[in-house]
Scaffold this motif. Structure first.
Motif, PDB file in Angstrom:
ATOM      1  N   GLN A 163       0.790  -1.247  -0.071  1.00  0.00           N
ATOM      2  CA  GLN A 163      -0.059   0.000  -0.073  1.00  0.00           C
ATOM      3  C   GLN A 163       1.043   1.205   0.035  1.00  0.00           C
ATOM      4  N   GLN A 164       2.167   1.197   0.855  1.00  0.00           N
ATOM      5  CA  GLN A 164       2.946   2.415   0.778  1.00  0.00           C
ATOM      6  C   GLN A 164       3.615   2.628  -0.324  1.00  0.00           C
TER       7      GLN A 164
ATOM      8  N   HIS B 150       2.478   1.662  -3.522  1.00  0.00           N
ATOM      9  CA  HIS B 150       1.752   2.106  -4.396  1.00  0.00           C
ATOM     10  C   HIS B 150       1.276   3.848  -4.062  1.00  0.00           C
ATOM     11  N   THR B 151       1.005   4.105  -2.900  1.00  0.00           N
ATOM     12  CA  THR B 151       0.747   5.529  -2.678  1.00  0.00           C
ATOM     13  C   THR B 151       1.924   6.390  -2.943  1.00  0.00           C
TER      14      THR B 151
ATOM     15  N   GLN C 287       2.229   6.649  -6.807  1.00  0.00           N
ATOM     16  CA  GLN C 287       0.993   7.572  -7.138  1.00  0.00           C
ATOM     17  C   GLN C 287       1.447   9.293  -6.823  1.00  0.00           C
TER      18      GLN C 287
END
Length: 880
Positions: free
Chosen positions: A181-182, A184-185, A188
């Motif tokens: 998650q980290q 991917h964030t 982005q």
């Protein structure tokens, strides 16, 4: 549930595994390539023969599988399979294990004999290489599922039962999920920052220009926003557009309510006006193609267009000398569709920059035009409602059909748009007709014939079409000589007598009336229908009133109607004589308009629940018998009383003569009868008599005693009516009633009749004559015993009811037929029939009882069901 990391010491190998995965995820390679590398690291670290890693939104949805091949020649060989667009998890069957693990966020351990495969890539991966799934590990980030890892082995017997591994895997799933998650964030954010930095250069160069332009457009819109209705808004738009553009013509094309035609609203310094005579069918305009393009355009020279390409709206512009046109379409949230059109007389005058400026300002102006149009519509609707209310007020003030037609005709052109408005109302005498036509109308006669044809059709020819009143006004704008009624609306004027007329409008336009106008039209017809109904009822009431007045005037019986408040509402000439007046006393209080006190007392007594009839003596010696009946109206109850009074002087004289004759005969018969009775007793003392003579003498004695009793009763009736032996004194009812019951107990026992008493304690005293009161109770209870068969029951009740004491004698006897009940208290009246043939009586007992009760200012009445028994109720007033 979120695992507690502090409760478990992770091995050094696991921490190294996580460090390797983080390093892989920080690479700049494609996301799928990074997942392949993660699979390889995990497979080596936990000794898995196959892995299936699935990520789901908000991460990029990718399925990545890895399997160690069973090749003996190359035992380290691996196969990676990646699906960058896997089937969405929500589309999988409901019982899929992956969906359950994602929802529950808990480990799933496959059973040794469990052979079912999961959806998507896992089926291919494990089925092809004969690998058996062992554990599904959920990947958790911020308490949400972001994917799963399925760990598999080529050996069925290989199970991950080590407690350390079972405790470690949930924590591993959470740490891996957070890392994914980290990463991917972060990716982005990096991409976004790169894009923003790339755009910053061009943005900075145009920011100031756009800001100035936006501020100027905002200023224009704010200036336009102060407008109220459409005309005022149009003036402000023209004023502000003169600062932005040069133009010789500005208009707005709108699709009308019918969605068949185009409305042309021309804007100028004086406001806006619609070109009524230039209504354009939508298919002959440029608007449909403009709306389909959803962007503005410039027609540099519309004068060179051939006739086939030249639309009707462009033809209108050419007539005004416009050659270059700039158009921008718009469609608001409330479905107002149209276009702004700006024209110049010079060919090719407008540029793309002009069009861009018009495109920017048009959407905001369209909303303002829509609001202004709505304000005009609401004001128009409000004005129509006010006029409708005014029409209702004016119509309610009259019941004359001529006035109704004139009033309606004066308001119709303002209430209902059209070229011709008309109203026809029919009556028994003929038709009342009114019509409003345009100025200088050339088709008046034809239109009148068409209106009357409609009237005859709607009334099915049942009403007279002979015109007894007509009116025509020129209340509408002029129309062309070729006018034809394209649209006609007519509604019937409905009453309880049926259709009594029509309301009619017609126009040569093709646009139908809006729903609001149709409602107004319906309300107008409803109002007229109600007023015509009222007028018809009023005429009927007048006619009935005239008939009633004639009947009352010719009646010899006095008729008087008095409201509940004592005010006279109706009196005929015969009633004037009773009241002692020369004219009608309608509207006056009865107590103030007559000195006839018995008449006043009778009304007051009846209103308070007393006896509703009685004799009214007049000063000329006559006597009237008055009977009062209540007038009731639905839920309002009794609103008044009607008194009918008949002259009974002649009957009263006859009754007095009869009573005098009966009293005289009765008195004269007493002495002979007494002598006969004495002679009968003495005859036995003069010598011996045989048995036959003794029986005959017994018969003579019984008949003489019966005649004596009858004569005694007749004389008693006379005394009671004359008020003789009627001295009153305060008396208690209970002792007299108990004495009567005791005296008749033996008579009841002889017939096995049960005497029951229900006497309320502490009854108040009444003003009465003891002998006569005892006579009332003796007659009523004695009759109940007499007419009740053996083994029956007689109940005597006494109780207080408001300001009187009520005594009820209830029996289970023969009952009285309904036909005989109204006459039961008349003198000498006896019920006929086989059921009472053996019961003897004179027919005077109840008449005497009723006379005594009335002398005590009381009331007596009967309730009886034939064959089931009777109840006699006596009500005597309590002493004040």
């Amino acid at each position: 549930m979120e695992p507690q990391i502090v409760d478990l010491d992770l091995s050094t190998e696991i921490w190294h595994l996580l460090v390797k995965i983080n390093i892989i995820l920080q690479q700049s390679t494609d996301w799928s390539e990074r997942l392949e590398q993660v699979n390889a690291v995990i497979s080596t670290s936990i000794e898995a023969d196959a892995l299936w890693l699935l990520t789901v939104p908000p991460l990029p949805a990718i399925a990545c599988g890895l399997v160690n091949t069973p090749l003996s020649s190359n035992p380290d060989a691996q196969i990676q399979i990646v699906d960058q667009a896997p089937t969405p998890v929500e589309d999988w069957p409901i019982n899929t294990l992956i969906k359950q693990v994602l929802a529950q966020q808990t480990l799933h351990f496959y059973k040794p004999n469990q052979s079912d495969m999961e959806a998507d890539l896992e089926n291919i991966l494990f089925g092809t290489f004969q690998t058996h799934p062992a554990i599904i590990v959920p990947l958790i980030a911020n308490n949400s599922s972001v994917g799963v890892i399925t760990i598999a082995s080529t050996h069925l017997t290989k199970q991950y039962t080590d407690p350390h591994i079972q405790k470690m895997l949930p924590i591993f799933g959470q740490l891996l999920g957070d890392a994914l998650q980290q990463t991917h964030t972060f990716n982005q954010m990096t991409e976004r920052l790169y894009a923003l930095s790339h755009q910053q250069k061009t943005f900075d160069s145009t920011l100031q220009q756009k800001t100035e332009e936006s501020q100027f457009l905002d200023k224009v819109i704010r200036a336009v926003n102060v407008g109220h209705g459409l005309s005022e808004t149009a003036q402000l738009i023209v004023e502000q557009f003169n600062k932005l553009f040069t133009f010789h013509h500005l208009n707005v094309l709108l699709i009308d309510n019918s969605e068949q035609n185009i409305r042309q609203l021309v804007f100028n310094e004086y406001g806006s006006h619609e070109q009524q005579n230039r209504r354009i069918p939508i298919e002959k305009s440029t608007l449909p193609s403009l709306l389909n393009q959803s962007q503005g355009r410039i027609d540099y020279d519309i004068s060179v267009m051939d006739s086939e390409r030249l639309s009707s709206d462009n033809q209108v512009l050419l007539q005004d000398g416009i050659k270059c046109k700039m158009s921008v379409p718009f469609k608001t949230a409330k479905n107002l569709q149209g276009s702004f059109n700006m024209g110049h007389q010079e060919v090719g005058y407008y540029s793309a920059q002009d069009l861009d400026m018009l495109c920017k300002i048009t959407p905001r102006l369209a909303v303002k035009i829509e609001n202004a149009n709505m304000i005009d519509t609401m004001e128009s609707h409000t004005n129509r409602l006010q006029m409708l209310n005014r029409l209702g007020e004016m119509l309610l003030s009259t019941t004359e059909l001529e006035r109704i037609v004139e009033t309606t005709l004066s308001m119709l052109p303002r209430l209902l748009p059209g070229d011709v408005q008309a109203i026809i109302v029919a009556s028994e005498e003929g038709a009342y007709f009114g019509v409003a036509v345009p100025y200088s109308f050339s088709r008046t006669q034809e239109t009148l014939e068409e209106i009357f044809d409609t009237f005859v059709e709607m009334t099915e020819g049942k009403l007279s079409n002979e015109i007894i009143f007509s009116k025509r006004i020129a209340g509408n704008m002029p129309v062309s000589n070729t006018w034809e009624p394209n649209i006609v609306h007519s509604l019937p004027i409905l009453t309880r007598q049926g259709t009594l007329g029509i309301v009619y409008i017609s126009t040569d336009k093709e646009e139908l009336l809006s729903n609001d106008l149709l409602r107004i039209f319906s309300l107008v017809a409803s109002q007229i229908s109600a007023v015509v109904e009222n007028a018809s009822l009023f005429r009927q009431v007048e006619q009935e009133g005239a008939r009633l007045a004639a009947i009352l005037s010719s009646s010899t019986d006095a008729i008087l109607v008095v409201q509940r408040n004592g005010r006279v509402v109706l009196d005929n000439p015969a009633a004037w004589q009773v009241m002692g007046v020369q004219t009608s006393q309608r509207g006056q209080q009865l107590a103030e308009c007559t000195t006839n006190q018995p008449l006043i007392d009778l009304f007051e007594t009846t209103i308070q629940g007393g006896k509703p009839n009685g004799e009214i003596p007049l000063q000329d010696g006559r006597t009237l018998f008055a009977n009062l009946s209540p007038v009731s109206v639905g839920e309002h109850g009794i609103i008044g009383w009607v008194a009918t009074m008949q002259d009974v002087s002649h009957f009263k004289e006859l009754n007095e003569l009869k009573n005098e004759f009966v009293n005289a005969v009765s008195h004269d018969l007493r002495s002979p009868l007494s002598s006969i009775l004495i002679a009968t007793h003495l005859m036995g003392q003069t010598g011996a008599i045989n048995d036959n003579q003794r029986d005959l003498m017994g018969t003579i004695e019984r008949k003489v005693k019966s005649m004596s009793k009858l004569i005694h009763n007749l004389l008693d009736v006379g005394k009671i009516e004359a008020g003789i032996d009627m001295e009153m004194e305060p008396l208690a009812v209970t002792p007299i009633l108990k004495d009567t019951i005791y005296a008749l107990q033996t008579q009841a026992e002889n017939k096995s009749i049960e005497l029951l008493e229900e006497i309320e304690a502490d009854l108040p005293d009444i003003d009465a004559n003891e002998t006569r009161l005892q006579q009332i109770f003796y007659n009523l209870v004695g009759n109940a015993i007499k007419y009740t068969p053996d083994s029956g029951q007689v109940t005597i009740k006494a109780f207080r009811h408001k300001n009187e004491i009520r005594i009820q004698v209830i029996d289970t006897g023969l009952g009285i037929p309904a036909a005989d009940q109204p006459h039961i208290f008349q003198k000498f009246y006896r019920v006929r029939g086989d059921h009472v043939k053996s019961i003897k009586g004179t027919g005077l007992g109840l008449a005497i009882t009723k006379s005594i009760v009335e002398k005590h200012q009381g009331r007596i009445w009967l309730e009886s069901v034939f064959g089931k028994g009777s109840t006699f109720t006596t009500a005597l007033p309590i002493m004040e």
